[in-house]
Design a protein around this motif. Structure first.
Motif, PDB file in Angstrom:
ATOM      1  N   GLU A  24     -25.454  29.406 -26.903  1.00 27.47           N
ATOM      2  CA  GLU A  24     -26.093  28.220 -26.344  1.00 27.47           C
ATOM      3  C   GLU A  24     -25.072  27.341 -25.618  1.00 27.47           C
ATOM      4  N   PRO A  25     -24.593  27.790 -24.459  1.00 31.52           N
ATOM      5  CA  PRO A  25     -23.584  26.996 -23.753  1.00 31.52           C
ATOM      6  C   PRO A  25     -24.073  25.598 -23.351  1.00 31.52           C
ATOM      7  N   LYS A  26     -25.368  25.435 -23.130  1.00 31.36           N
ATOM      8  CA  LYS A  26     -25.881  24.110 -22.781  1.00 31.36           C
ATOM      9  C   LYS A  26     -25.723  23.150 -23.957  1.00 31.36           C
ATOM     10  N   LYS A  27     -25.933  23.648 -25.157  1.00 31.12           N
ATOM     11  CA  LYS A  27     -25.737  22.840 -26.366  1.00 31.12           C
ATOM     12  C   LYS A  27     -24.282  22.384 -26.454  1.00 31.12           C
ATOM     13  N   ALA A  28     -23.357  23.290 -26.172  1.00 27.35           N
ATOM     14  CA  ALA A  28     -21.932  22.954 -26.182  1.00 27.35           C
ATOM     15  C   ALA A  28     -21.622  21.922 -25.109  1.00 27.35           C
ATOM     16  N   CYS A  29     -22.210  22.095 -23.950  1.00 27.92           N
ATOM     17  CA  CYS A  29     -21.990  21.178 -22.838  1.00 27.92           C
ATOM     18  C   CYS A  29     -22.464  19.771 -23.205  1.00 27.92           C
ATOM     19  N   GLU A  60     -21.191  14.128 -24.695  1.00 25.65           N
ATOM     20  CA  GLU A  60     -21.275  12.976 -25.595  1.00 25.65           C
ATOM     21  C   GLU A  60     -19.899  12.612 -26.157  1.00 25.65           C
ATOM     22  N   GLU A  61     -19.104  13.621 -26.538  1.00 28.71           N
ATOM     23  CA  GLU A  61     -17.766  13.351 -27.081  1.00 28.71           C
ATOM     24  C   GLU A  61     -16.852  12.672 -26.068  1.00 28.71           C
ATOM     25  N   GLU A  62     -16.912  13.101 -24.816  1.00 29.44           N
ATOM     26  CA  GLU A  62     -15.968  12.616 -23.811  1.00 29.44           C
ATOM     27  C   GLU A  62     -16.447  11.389 -23.031  1.00 29.44           C
ATOM     28  N   THR A  63     -17.766  11.136 -23.020  1.00 31.88           N
ATOM     29  CA  THR A  63     -18.291  10.029 -22.204  1.00 31.88           C
ATOM     30  C   THR A  63     -19.186   9.058 -22.962  1.00 31.88           C
ATOM     31  N   GLY A  64     -19.641   9.459 -24.138  1.00 27.76           N
ATOM     32  CA  GLY A  64     -20.594   8.642 -24.880  1.00 27.76           C
ATOM     33  C   GLY A  64     -22.026   8.818 -24.411  1.00 27.76           C
ATOM     34  N   LEU A  65     -22.246   9.601 -23.359  1.00 29.81           N
ATOM     35  CA  LEU A  65     -23.596   9.794 -22.822  1.00 29.81           C
ATOM     36  C   LEU A  65     -24.421  10.702 -23.720  1.00 29.81           C
ATOM     37  N   LYS A  66     -25.615  10.258 -24.071  1.00 28.56           N
ATOM     38  CA  LYS A  66     -26.570  11.065 -24.823  1.00 28.56           C
ATOM     39  C   LYS A  66     -27.387  11.895 -23.833  1.00 28.56           C
ATOM     40  N   SER A  67     -28.020  12.946 -24.339  1.00 31.30           N
ATOM     41  CA  SER A  67     -28.757  13.870 -23.465  1.00 31.30           C
ATOM     42  C   SER A  67     -29.846  13.180 -22.650  1.00 31.30           C
ATOM     43  N   HIS A  68     -30.480  12.126 -23.189  1.00 32.98           N
ATOM     44  CA  HIS A  68     -31.548  11.449 -22.452  1.00 32.98           C
ATOM     45  C   HIS A  68     -31.018  10.656 -21.249  1.00 32.98           C
ATOM     46  N   CYS A  69     -29.700  10.486 -21.154  1.00 33.26           N
ATOM     47  CA  CYS A  69     -29.084   9.778 -20.012  1.00 33.26           C
ATOM     48  C   CYS A  69     -28.752  10.722 -18.858  1.00 33.26           C
ATOM     49  N   ILE A  70     -28.996  12.021 -19.071  1.00 35.46           N
ATOM     50  CA  ILE A  70     -28.642  13.019 -18.060  1.00 35.46           C
ATOM     51  C   ILE A  70     -29.909  13.732 -17.612  1.00 35.46           C
ATOM     52  N   LYS A  71     -30.152  13.694 -16.312  1.00 37.53           N
ATOM     53  CA  LYS A  71     -31.339  14.340 -15.762  1.00 37.53           C
ATOM     54  C   LYS A  71     -30.968  15.713 -15.208  1.00 37.53           C
ATOM     55  N   ASP A  72     -31.843  16.666 -15.431  1.00 36.41           N
ATOM     56  CA  ASP A  72     -31.762  17.995 -14.816  1.00 36.41           C
ATOM     57  C   ASP A  72     -30.431  18.708 -15.066  1.00 36.41           C
ATOM     58  N   LEU A  73     -29.949  18.705 -16.295  1.00 40.33           N
ATOM     59  CA  LEU A  73     -28.733  19.455 -16.615  1.00 40.33           C
ATOM     60  C   LEU A  73     -29.068  20.943 -16.557  1.00 40.33           C
ATOM     61  N   THR A  74     -28.516  21.615 -15.545  1.00 42.36           N
ATOM     62  CA  THR A  74     -28.907  22.987 -15.234  1.00 42.36           C
ATOM     63  C   THR A  74     -27.678  23.862 -15.029  1.00 42.36           C
ATOM     64  N   LEU A  75     -27.734  25.081 -15.561  1.00 45.34           N
ATOM     65  CA  LEU A  75     -26.661  26.050 -15.338  1.00 45.34           C
ATOM     66  C   LEU A  75     -26.631  26.422 -13.861  1.00 45.34           C
ATOM     67  N   ARG A  76     -25.466  26.282 -13.222  1.00 45.99           N
ATOM     68  CA  ARG A  76     -25.347  26.597 -11.804  1.00 45.99           C
ATOM     69  C   ARG A  76     -24.276  27.646 -11.514  1.00 45.99           C
ATOM     70  N   TYR A  77     -23.260  27.736 -12.369  1.00 48.34           N
ATOM     71  CA  TYR A  77     -22.155  28.676 -12.133  1.00 48.34           C
ATOM     72  C   TYR A  77     -21.680  29.277 -13.440  1.00 48.34           C
ATOM     73  N   ILE A  78     -21.255  30.532 -13.353  1.00 45.74           N
ATOM     74  CA  ILE A  78     -20.518  31.193 -14.427  1.00 45.74           C
ATOM     75  C   ILE A  78     -19.280  31.761 -13.754  1.00 45.74           C
ATOM     76  N   VAL A  79     -18.111  31.330 -14.211  1.00 45.33           N
ATOM     77  CA  VAL A  79     -16.851  31.753 -13.588  1.00 45.33           C
ATOM     78  C   VAL A  79     -16.060  32.587 -14.592  1.00 45.33           C
ATOM     79  N   LEU A  80     -15.606  33.747 -14.125  1.00 44.35           N
ATOM     80  CA  LEU A  80     -14.837  34.676 -14.957  1.00 44.35           C
ATOM     81  C   LEU A  80     -13.395  34.719 -14.483  1.00 44.35           C
TER      82      LEU A  80
END
Length: 173
Positions: A48-53, A58-78
């Motif tokens: 669940e990478p979105k859960k980790a994100c 929240e740890e780095e900015t204090g922002l809760k999930s309800h403060c972020i709109k449309d959090l969507t996976l866009r890239y996977i980099v190897l």
């Protein structure tokens, strides 16, 4: 070879600036660099990478999930690091609510950067610059998920991009 997974977020404001964390000089990973919000995926978040994100946001900015709109996976980099580790970076994009209040963590200070600031800044990783470049040229127009393989061309970092799509035809009932 070890496998290391990370989840990061490119969080935008209404001016299309991206929120970055200026890591402290004593930081173990990327000391002194400007990095997108995010970090390592913990054991219970592997699938669940979105859960980790969201946790990292929240740890780095204090922002809760309800403060972020449309959090969507866009890239996977190897990437292979020192022929000893394969790194997988899940990159999410989202928009921060105008009413949201940022709270800085002990990891560093927060700042909003324009595309130009990111590309021209020497304190930003090559991976971040490549992702921002691709998003500005292509990604922001189509809403698709891209997979990138990081490499070096004549000593300069480069990412070869491909679309992540389902090859099976869609069948509707």
């Amino acid at each position: 070879m070890k496998l290391r997974q990370m989840a990061v977020a490119f969080l935008y404001n209404k001016k299309e600036e991206i929120l970055f964390l200026q890591k402290k000089k004593r930081s173990a990973l990327h000391p002194g660099l400007l990095v997108p919000i995010g970090g390592h995926i913990e054991g219970d978040e592997i699938n669940e990478p979105k859960k980790a994100c969201l946790r990292e946001i929240e740890e780095e900015t204090g922002l809760k999930s309800h403060c972020i709109k449309d959090l969507t996976l866009r890239y996977i980099v190897l990437r292979v690091k020192s022929h000893q580790e394969v790194r997988i970076q899940y990159v999410f994009n989202g928009t921060v609510s105008e009413q949201a209040t940022l709270i800085e963590s002990e990891e560093g200070s927060l700042s909003w950067l324009s595309y130009e600031d990111i590309i021209l800044n020497h304190n930003v990783t090559a991976t971040t610059k490549e992702i921002v470049n691709h998003y500005d040229r292509t990604g922001k127009f189509d809403g698709k998920i891209y997979v990138g393989s990081m490499t070096s061309i004549e000593g300069k970092p480069d990412i070869t991009w491909g679309l992540l799509e389902d090859w099976e035809p869609q069948i509707f009932n």
